[in-house]
Scaffold this motif. Structure first.
Motif, PDB file in Angstrom:
ATOM      1  N   THR A   1      12.632  10.556  -3.954  1.00 23.74           N
ATOM      2  CA  THR A   1      11.643  11.564  -4.333  1.00 23.74           C
ATOM      3  C   THR A   1      10.749  11.079  -5.470  1.00 23.74           C
ATOM      4  N   ILE A   2      11.299  10.291  -6.389  1.00 29.73           N
ATOM      5  CA  ILE A   2      10.503   9.815  -7.522  1.00 29.73           C
ATOM      6  C   ILE A   2       9.408   8.852  -7.067  1.00 29.73           C
ATOM      7  N   PHE A   3       9.703   8.008  -6.089  1.00 33.30           N
ATOM      8  CA  PHE A   3       8.738   7.020  -5.619  1.00 33.30           C
ATOM      9  C   PHE A   3       8.079   7.441  -4.301  1.00 33.30           C
ATOM     10  N   ALA A   4       8.114   8.729  -4.003  1.00 35.98           N
ATOM     11  CA  ALA A   4       7.498   9.205  -2.765  1.00 35.98           C
ATOM     12  C   ALA A   4       5.978   9.139  -2.876  1.00 35.98           C
ATOM     13  N   PRO A   5       5.308   8.501  -1.913  1.00 36.78           N
ATOM     14  CA  PRO A   5       3.843   8.419  -1.964  1.00 36.78           C
ATOM     15  C   PRO A   5       3.214   9.752  -1.573  1.00 36.78           C
ATOM     16  N   PRO A   6       1.981  10.013  -1.994  1.00 34.06           N
ATOM     17  CA  PRO A   6       1.334  11.282  -1.668  1.00 34.06           C
ATOM     18  C   PRO A   6       1.059  11.441  -0.176  1.00 34.06           C
ATOM     19  N   GLN A   7       0.767  10.329   0.534  1.00 33.28           N
ATOM     20  CA  GLN A   7       0.478  10.406   1.961  1.00 33.28           C
ATOM     21  C   GLN A   7       1.217   9.288   2.702  1.00 33.28           C
ATOM     22  N   PRO A   8       2.527   9.465   2.938  1.00 28.16           N
ATOM     23  CA  PRO A   8       3.295   8.424   3.628  1.00 28.16           C
ATOM     24  C   PRO A   8       2.925   8.338   5.103  1.00 28.16           C
ATOM     25  N   LYS A   9       3.073   7.153   5.656  1.00 33.24           N
ATOM     26  CA  LYS A   9       2.812   6.942   7.068  1.00 33.24           C
ATOM     27  C   LYS A   9       3.915   7.592   7.912  1.00 33.24           C
ATOM     28  N   THR A  10       3.512   8.414   8.851  1.00 32.66           N
ATOM     29  CA  THR A  10       4.485   9.026   9.766  1.00 32.66           C
ATOM     30  C   THR A  10       4.636   8.221  11.049  1.00 32.66           C
ATOM     31  N   ARG A  11       3.663   7.320  11.306  1.00 33.49           N
ATOM     32  CA  ARG A  11       3.728   6.432  12.471  1.00 33.49           C
ATOM     33  C   ARG A  11       3.441   4.998  12.000  1.00 33.49           C
ATOM     34  N   PRO A  12       4.364   4.417  11.259  1.00 31.44           N
ATOM     35  CA  PRO A  12       4.112   3.083  10.690  1.00 31.44           C
ATOM     36  C   PRO A  12       3.929   2.021  11.766  1.00 31.44           C
ATOM     37  N   ASN A  13       2.993   1.119  11.497  1.00 33.50           N
ATOM     38  CA  ASN A  13       2.720   0.000  12.400  1.00 33.50           C
ATOM     39  C   ASN A  13       3.640  -1.163  12.036  1.00 33.50           C
ATOM     40  N   LEU A  14       4.455  -1.614  12.983  1.00 34.58           N
ATOM     41  CA  LEU A  14       5.448  -2.648  12.683  1.00 34.58           C
ATOM     42  C   LEU A  14       4.799  -3.975  12.275  1.00 34.58           C
ATOM     43  N   ASP A  15       3.659  -4.299  12.866  1.00 32.56           N
ATOM     44  CA  ASP A  15       2.988  -5.550  12.467  1.00 32.56           C
ATOM     45  C   ASP A  15       2.606  -5.495  10.991  1.00 32.56           C
TER      46      ASP A  15
ATOM     47  N   PRO B   1       0.828  -1.218   0.000  1.00 37.03           N
ATOM     48  CA  PRO B   1       0.000   0.000   0.000  1.00 37.03           C
ATOM     49  C   PRO B   1       0.856   1.258   0.000  1.00 37.03           C
ATOM     50  N   GLN B   2       0.368   2.308  -0.664  1.00 39.19           N
ATOM     51  CA  GLN B   2       1.151   3.525  -0.852  1.00 39.19           C
ATOM     52  C   GLN B   2       1.722   4.100   0.452  1.00 39.19           C
ATOM     53  N   GLY B   3       0.916   4.083   1.502  1.00 43.10           N
ATOM     54  CA  GLY B   3       1.352   4.702   2.743  1.00 43.10           C
ATOM     55  C   GLY B   3       2.615   4.097   3.324  1.00 43.10           C
ATOM     56  N   TYR B   4       2.913   2.849   2.924  1.00 43.00           N
ATOM     57  CA  TYR B   4       4.079   2.146   3.471  1.00 43.00           C
ATOM     58  C   TYR B   4       5.239   2.053   2.475  1.00 43.00           C
ATOM     59  N   TRP B   5       5.091   2.659   1.305  1.00 42.55           N
ATOM     60  CA  TRP B   5       6.186   2.616   0.330  1.00 42.55           C
ATOM     61  C   TRP B   5       7.502   3.110   0.929  1.00 42.55           C
ATOM     62  N   MET B   6       7.449   4.288   1.548  1.00 42.94           N
ATOM     63  CA  MET B   6       8.679   4.897   2.038  1.00 42.94           C
ATOM     64  C   MET B   6       9.291   4.089   3.172  1.00 42.94           C
ATOM     65  N   THR B   7       8.485   3.583   4.067  1.00 44.18           N
ATOM     66  CA  THR B   7       9.013   2.787   5.183  1.00 44.18           C
ATOM     67  C   THR B   7       9.745   1.554   4.674  1.00 44.18           C
ATOM     68  N   LEU B   8       9.115   0.810   3.752  1.00 48.96           N
ATOM     69  CA  LEU B   8       9.757  -0.404   3.247  1.00 48.96           C
ATOM     70  C   LEU B   8      10.957  -0.093   2.368  1.00 48.96           C
ATOM     71  N   THR B   9      10.869   1.013   1.628  1.00 49.24           N
ATOM     72  CA  THR B   9      12.008   1.423   0.806  1.00 49.24           C
ATOM     73  C   THR B   9      13.217   1.727   1.681  1.00 49.24           C
ATOM     74  N   ARG B  10      12.999   2.488   2.750  1.00 50.08           N
ATOM     75  CA  ARG B  10      14.112   2.839   3.637  1.00 50.08           C
ATOM     76  C   ARG B  10      14.653   1.604   4.369  1.00 50.08           C
ATOM     77  N   ARG B  11      13.788   0.678   4.708  1.00 55.89           N
ATOM     78  CA  ARG B  11      14.259  -0.562   5.351  1.00 55.89           C
ATOM     79  C   ARG B  11      15.145  -1.363   4.389  1.00 55.89           C
ATOM     80  N   MET B  12      14.779  -1.405   3.121  1.00 58.54           N
ATOM     81  CA  MET B  12      15.602  -2.114   2.144  1.00 58.54           C
ATOM     82  C   MET B  12      16.930  -1.403   1.927  1.00 58.54           C
ATOM     83  N   MET B  13      16.890  -0.086   1.867  1.00 57.18           N
ATOM     84  CA  MET B  13      18.139   0.673   1.739  1.00 57.18           C
ATOM     85  C   MET B  13      19.069   0.397   2.912  1.00 57.18           C
ATOM     86  N   LEU B  14      18.483   0.338   4.095  1.00 55.84           N
ATOM     87  CA  LEU B  14      19.300   0.110   5.287  1.00 55.84           C
ATOM     88  C   LEU B  14      19.880  -1.301   5.300  1.00 55.84           C
TER      89      LEU B  14
END
Length: 403
Positions: free
Chosen positions: A346-360, A256-269
């Motif tokens: 920035t290219i794959f930034a979602p319009p409304q990313p989660k600021t408090r992602p749920n780990l589950d 889902p779009q809201g979690y794109w950035m969280t998962l992207t950053r986890r993969m980068m890390l």
């Protein structure tokens, strides 16, 4: 001035006790790397000071590069003359003709390490001070904070004259605190983070994620150019390009779009940590600034950091944007960083990313991804390039040769 030597004074190295020798050796290596474009130089790093013999090289570009090397408190360009009074006076006349414009105060500050010289330090101060008065009868002496503090050092191999004290970069020699992997995007913050880490002695290797065709060759070159801006502080920096297209497409298609950035950053890390382990790094460095974007809230940082126990250094985490920009302008990365070539975040930034992602939910969404396979394929496609301080100069010279 036709200087013959630059005398370098160390910064925090005086506090390093038994480690002092290794710190000085590292500083000497860094100075050699930063000044590699000037092959005639001879660098002699002693316990208390470093002496750079110019051997005919122009002092001005050497001085400009030396100001950026971490571990240097200050330095003085010097003129070497023969060890006799006539030669010393001639050297002082040359310096004063260059430095004195008619309004400055002066002081003679003589020291002897060769105690067989014919005059004592006090006698030198008086004799040479009188000589300056004979040249400029209206000049005024000032013992505290004079405009021209003319140093005369009597050494075994000659006499060294100087009047300038140029401030160095301070900090610790890069490499004395170990190696870290810098997650370098193409923005303002990460080069500043790399600069601040290097100032505390951390050797950096730049890890950049590229997602062609979504990211352009210009964006990749921009990241390399930003890396080059950091090389004068140390010498060469390894630039590691990570292919990231497959990973971002898989995240976009399965999460889902809201979690794109969280998962992207986890993969980068995850990838940065694997590169760190393979290349004997100790830490990961990034340009995260608390609250600046959605992935930089404390909740997001906790969710992203979960993938690795490796320490993550965030040198700019408590700075606001204006503070970061001020440093970026000082190290000449700002104008380059704001060029409109977007990176993969920035290219794959979602319009409304989660600021408090749920780990589950994060764990649930990652089950749909072939994480191990994507990491293995990305690591197999790494491209590593050594970025040098004079890469741009070489490009300009090559272009000029074609004209």
């Amino acid at each position: 001035m036709n200087y013959t030597e630059i005398m370098v004074r160390y910064g925090e190295l005086s506090t390093k006790g038994k480690n002092r020798r290794s710190f000085i050796r590292q500083l000497a290596d860094n100075v050699k790397g930063a000044l590699a474009a000037y092959p005639n130089l001879k660098i002699d790093a002693q316990r208390d000071r470093m002496h750079i013999l110019l051997n005919g090289e122009d002092s001005q570009p050497v001085i400009a590069r030396l100001q950026k090397v971490f571990g240097i408190q200050n330095f003085s360009p010097s003129l070497r003359v023969e060890k006799n009074l006539a030669a010393i006076k001639a050297g002082i006349a040359e310096i004063m003709a260059y430095a004195y414009t008619g309004n400055e105060t002066f002081k003679i500050n003589a020291k002897r390490s060769d105690h067989d010289f014919e005059l004592t330090s006090n006698e030198l101060n008086q004799t040479l001070g009188s000589y300056v008065f004979s040249l400029y009868p209206d000049i005024k002496v000032q013992m505290k904070m004079p405009d021209i503090n003319l140093r005369v050092e009597i050494r075994l191999d000659g006499v060294y004259l100087s009047y300038e004290t140029i401030k160095g970069a301070g900090g610790l020699p890069v490499g004395t605190s170990g190696k870290g992997m810098l997650m370098l995007s193409g923005g303002i913050d990460s080069p500043v983070a790399g600069y601040l880490a290097m100032k505390r002695g951390v050797e950096i290797e730049a890890v950049h994620f590229a997602s062609p065709p979504y990211t352009s060759e210009q964006a990749l070159q921009k990241a390399k150019d930003l890396t080059e801006k950091l090389t004068p502080y140390v010498g060469n920096i390894q630039f590691i390009e990570v292919p990231f297209t497959e990973i971002q497409e898989e995240i976009k298609n399965n999460v889902p779009q809201g979690y794109w950035m969280t998962l992207t950053r986890r993969m980068m890390l995850r990838l940065t940590d694997a590169i760190r382990e393979a290349r004997n790094g100790l830490v990961i460095i990034n340009g995260e600034s608390l609250g600046q974007v959605a992935s930089q809230t404390l909740q997001s940082m906790v969710a992203i950091n979960e993938v690795t126990p490796t320490p993550i250094i965030r040198p700019v985490v408590t700075m606001d944007k204006l503070e970061i920009i001020e440093i970026a302008q000082a190290i000449d990365t700002f104008e380059l960083a704001i060029q409109p070539f977007e990176d993969c975040c920035t290219i794959f930034a979602p319009p409304q990313p989660k600021t408090r992602p749920n780990l589950d939910k994060v764990h649930h969404y990652e089950k749909a991804l072939d994480i191990d396979g994507m990491i293995a394929r990305a690591l197999s496609g790494l491209k590593i390039e050594e970025i040098t301080p004079n890469a741009t100069e070489k490009k300009e010279a090559e272009f000029a040769d074609l004209l």
